[in-house]
Design a protein around this motif. Structure first.
Motif, mmCIF file in Angstrom:
data_model
loop_
_atom_site.group_PDB
_atom_site.id
_atom_site.type_symbol
_atom_site.label_atom_id
_atom_site.label_comp_id
_atom_site.label_asym_id
_atom_site.label_seq_id
_atom_site.Cartn_x
_atom_site.Cartn_y
_atom_site.Cartn_z
ATOM 1 N N VAL A 128 0.851 -1.186 0.000
ATOM 2 C CA VAL A 128 0.000 0.000 0.000
ATOM 3 C C VAL A 128 0.891 1.241 0.000
ATOM 4 O O VAL A 128 1.948 1.261 0.624
ATOM 5 N N PRO A 129 0.492 2.282 -0.712
ATOM 6 C CA PRO A 129 1.264 3.537 -0.667
ATOM 7 C C PRO A 129 1.023 4.252 0.649
ATOM 8 O O PRO A 129 -0.008 4.068 1.299
ATOM 9 N N GLN A 313 -5.314 13.820 5.044
ATOM 10 C CA GLN A 313 -4.769 12.679 4.310
ATOM 11 C C GLN A 313 -5.797 11.555 4.249
ATOM 12 O O GLN A 313 -6.568 11.347 5.195
ATOM 13 N N GLU A 314 -5.763 10.831 3.128
ATOM 14 C CA GLU A 314 -6.648 9.682 2.940
ATOM 15 C C GLU A 314 -5.850 8.485 2.429
ATOM 16 O O GLU A 314 -4.999 8.634 1.552
ATOM 17 N N ALA A 338 -4.779 0.563 -4.521
ATOM 18 C CA ALA A 338 -4.685 1.347 -3.288
ATOM 19 C C ALA A 338 -4.220 2.752 -3.631
ATOM 20 O O ALA A 338 -3.493 2.965 -4.609
ATOM 21 N N ARG A 339 -4.630 3.705 -2.801
ATOM 22 C CA ARG A 339 -4.330 5.104 -3.101
ATOM 23 C C ARG A 339 -4.105 5.883 -1.808
ATOM 24 O O ARG A 339 -4.760 5.626 -0.791
ATOM 25 N N PHE A 340 -3.175 6.812 -1.876
ATOM 26 C CA PHE A 340 -2.912 7.751 -0.779
ATOM 27 C C PHE A 340 -2.995 9.173 -1.323
ATOM 28 O O PHE A 340 -2.446 9.469 -2.392
ATOM 29 N N GLU A 341 -3.697 10.050 -0.602
ATOM 30 C CA GLU A 341 -3.822 11.444 -1.016
ATOM 31 C C GLU A 341 -3.500 12.348 0.170
ATOM 32 O O GLU A 341 -3.919 12.092 1.298
ATOM 33 N N ASP A 372 -0.578 9.192 -4.470
ATOM 34 C CA ASP A 372 0.243 8.012 -4.734
ATOM 35 C C ASP A 372 -0.712 6.835 -4.914
ATOM 36 O O ASP A 372 -1.475 6.508 -4.004
ATOM 37 N N SER A 373 -0.692 6.213 -6.080
ATOM 38 C CA SER A 373 -1.608 5.106 -6.347
ATOM 39 C C SER A 373 -0.844 3.899 -6.866
ATOM 40 O O SER A 373 0.159 4.035 -7.573
#
Length: 779
Positions: A128-129, A313-314, A338-341, A372-373
């Motif tokens: 996962v990022p 952040q998510e 998966a994604r991080f924002e 980041d995905s």
């Protein structure tokens, strides 16, 4: 740059691995069973009642697994009585887990004490990022209430990504197959400043649409009020310069949830769907007062420095998997995204006064817009081959990280001017990576001796775009691994692992953007041509069963790390160096009637400030001993008393421009000792836990930091009501532990070597005790 032909490299890997079962016919008797595959083929669906988890009837201990590779498994029940808020809170009780962060913050876990970049964090076995520029995932983003268990994977296997020099942490979220029932958790935390913050969670699981569905939600306020004090000197034992008092309050909410659906299809198939979501919404308010005396009332110069950081952040991820029997074996497909924002902002002002009169007002701000995905597909097939088991497959993964950092600045002309920010700089970066990683693995056993051997070939194509253009970088790595497990009777076990792993470059190391005065007076420029660091590792462990539930183990580990990414001088003076000679250049221009460029070329000067970058230039070694024990004291007539002990001694060696040092921020040791006393007749229990972490040392260009932590004491008392309700009171940081940092600061490398200080700073930080009252109700 390493460029290995994919075809020839893969053919060599598969050929070598294919010979492995044939070379070991004497010990390959039968294939170790895989519990996940066995369950999938039988179609049986057994689930654990959640009321057994919520209202525990006995003390939970560390699980002893049948894995051939070295794995430590801890169920949530192992940690639950101390009411951890997050996975970070859980991990501070496991061997070799180090955190070098603020007091009572457990974000970036450092297995074996190495920086978080060397630890791979998985959720449900998937990458996962995360928030870290070094590719790390902050484990305090996952609430403990969503977790079924955590696995510490000490060594690599071929069927997992090799980004795990220090090891891997696998966070297994609760899923529909394993649990049945519902429960609600409500509670509140009381902090040292009198603040009370609530928390609530709910989990439910049962049969739905021909399968099983589990859903969980968690909402908790995150609050951490801290006090800091800094004293600055010209040098160690030198003249006093100034002091700073600071309040640092972090206040916000975390919202999270997970869902899992599992259904059997036909005679052998199983479909699994899962997802998780975590959002962090938090304000960090820092208010500092700086003054040029020991006490503010004695100062002639005072600066007020308010600062605000808003964290938005998510993290989220979804996945699907299908497993079924085919062609004499089991085939599996896995697809996940998966994604991080990150939409965070930072700002800080400084208002100076001299002899009570206004002197200056400056401010700076930063807007962060980052995403980041990762999308991955995995195809695998396992089957018996002769007397061995074989698994082969391929992982395909794409990663895209976009980041924009926008910097603003303000400087007032007069007292009372309104802060109006002006654009100062924009740093953009865009990184794309595509990976195709085939692997082949064999397993077998001969009674007491079990083995696993495999090869993984990781290929990476990357493209980095920044303000200086677009760069491509491809690299390939062959990662062999061998694990042996020897059961000596029913009580004793020896495990040996040999594996090769890697650490990919951090994003800020790859980005070709010039950062001015990033290290003292020196600038920094990223290097998009970096290769990954690689490590050859060995783990040797012994484990002994104590009675029916106790375990004691010792593990020795060693990592030989090559192609270390270290700071190097480009030899090019930076703007600061030229500014030091600005008067000489102007005089030369006036005296000789030449241009500035001609004067710069003609005026001799000895620069002290340069542009630095990073390259693969070094090697390092890491080693240590890990001890752990968890057992009831049945042997001395105390079956309802459980004790827990772990101790890790950690060391390493790296060569840099100043000589030999440890890996940065590797603590010298970390240990945890605790007990739980169950009182069955009263349906109650109580316990305590004490943790201590050794000094950590960091040395980079122009700065050196030593970090120390006091010990942390936690206690709990619990009362159970019937079969469905438990109430638990717990206390954390009861010794009011301090974190202390000692900063040696220099202008440049020459001054650092000569110990010519720019500043020496002592900083102390503490947060005070906190208490939590929680009730769980299962139904």
């Amino acid at each position: 740059m390493k460029r290995n032909p994919l075809a020839s490299g893969l053919s060599r890997a598969l050929f070598c691995a294919a010979l492995l079962p044939a070379s070991l016919p004497a010990i390959a008797q039968d294939v170790p069973g895989d519990t996940a595959t066995a369950s999938a083929t039988t179609g049986a669906m057994a689930a654990k009642d959640l009321d057994a988890v919520v209202v525990q009837g006995q003390i939970a201990y560390r699980d002893r697994t049948n894995d051939i590779e070295p794995v430590l498994v801890y169920d949530l029940e192992y940690f639950q009585r101390f009411e951890p808020s997050t996975v970070g809170d859980m991990l501070k009780r496991v061997p070799s887990a180090v955190f070098v962060s603020d007091v009572l913050e457990y974000d970036a876990v450092q297995l074996r004490g190495l920086s978080a970049a060397y630890t791979q964090v998985l959720i449900n076995g998937k990458k996962v990022p995360g928030a870290g520029d070094d590719r790390s995932f902050w484990v305090d983003r996952i609430p403990a209430e969503l977790v079924e268990r955590v696995e510490i994977l000490r060594s690599n296997s071929a069927n997992r990504s090799g980004d795990a020099v220090a090891g891997a942490l696998n966070i297994i979220l609760r899923d529909a197959y394993d649990f049945d029932g519902s429960y609600i958790r409500v509670g509140a935390m009381h902090y040292d400043d009198g603040e009370i913050q609530p928390t609530v969670a709910a989990v439910t699981s049962g049969e739905v649409l021909g399968g099983r569905l589990l859903a969980g939600i968690n909402v908790q306020d995150r609050y951490n009020p801290k006090l800091k004090r800094s004293d600055r000197f010209e040098e160690p034992n030198g003249d006093f310069v100034d002091a700073e008092d600071q309040t640092d309050t972090r206040d916000g909410q975390d919202y999270s949830g997970n869902v899992s659906y599992t259904a059997d299809i036909g005679d052998t198939g199983r479909l699994s769907l899962d997802g998780f979501y975590v959002r962090t919404d938090r304000d960090q308010v820092e208010v500092s007062t700086e003054y040029n005396a020991r006490r503010p009332e004695d100062a002639t110069e005072i600066a007020n420095v308010p600062g605000l950081t808003h964290v938005d952040q998510e993290n989220w991820g979804i996945g699907a998997g299908y497993r079924f029997d085919m062609a004499g074996g089991t085939t599996s497909f896995d697809l996940d995204h998966a994604r991080f924002e990150d939409k965070s902002t930072e700002s800080e002002e400084e208002i100076k006064y001299e002899d009570g009169n206004w002197d200056s007002h400056e401010a700076e701000a930063l807007d962060i817009d980052a995403s980041d995905s990762e999308t991955a597909f995995k195809l695998a097939h396992s089957r018996p081959v002769g007397n061995a088991g074989m698994e082969f497959g391929v992982d395909y993964r794409t990663k895209e990280r976009e980041s924009t950092h926008t910097y603003y600045a303000f400087e007032a002309d007069d007292e009372g001017d309104t802060v109006v920010y002006e654009l100062d700089a924009v740093v953009d970066s865009h990184i794309e990576e595509t990976r195709l990683d085939p692997y082949l693995m064999f397993t077998g056993n001969a009674g007491a001796l079990a083995w696993e051997a495999g090869l993984r070939y990781e290929t990476t194509e990357s493209e980095i775009r920044g303000e200086d253009g677009t760069f491509s970088n491809d690299y390939n790595e062959l990662l062999p691994s061998v694990h042996l497990k020897w059961d000596i009777g029913e009580a004793n076990r020896i495990q040996l692992s040999l594996a090769r792993s890697l650490r990919r470059p951090a994003f800020n190391e790859l980005t070709p953007a010039l950062l001015q005065e990033e290290f003292g007076d020196n600038d920094f420029l990223g290097n998009p041509r970096l290769d990954p660091e690689t490590a050859n590792g060995i783990d040797l462990g012994f484990e002994h069963r104590l009675g029916r539930r106790g375990v004691v183990g010792v593990n020795l580990f060693y990592r030989d790390v090559q192609d270390l990414i270290e700071m190097v001088n480009t030899g090019e003076p930076n703007e600061t160096a030229y500014d030091d000679y600005a008067d000489d250049i102007e005089d030369y221009m006036a005296d000789n009637g030449v241009t500035e460029d001609e004067a710069i070329a003609a005026v001799p000067f000895d620069p002290n400030s340069f542009i630095y970058t990073v390259e693969n230039v070094g090697d390092g070694k890491v080693w240590g001993i890990e001890l752990d024990m968890s057992t009831p004291l049945t042997a001395i007539g105390l079956p309802n008393t459980g004790v827990f002990v772990n101790y890790s001694w950690l060391d390493s060696e790296v060569e840099d421009e100043l000589g030999t040092r440890r890996f940065n921020n590797q603590a010298e040791y970390v240990y945890n000792v605790g007990f739980i006393q169950d009182l069955p007749d009263w349906k109650a229990s109580f316990g305590a836990s004490y943790r201590k972490q050794g000094d950590a040392y960091m040395r980079v260009l122009a700065e050196e930091v030593r970090t120390t932590y006091d010990g942390d004491l936690e206690v709990f008392v619990e009362k159970r009501f019937g079969e469905n309700i438990s109430v638990r009171l717990s206390g954390t940081n009861l010794l009011d532990a301090y974190k202390r940092e000692y900063f040696d600061k220099f202008d440049n490398l020459a001054d650092q070597i000569d110990r010519d200080y720019d500043e020496y700073e002592l900083e102390a930080e503490h947060a005070g005790p906190r208490y939590q009252l929680v009730m769980r109700w299962a139904f």
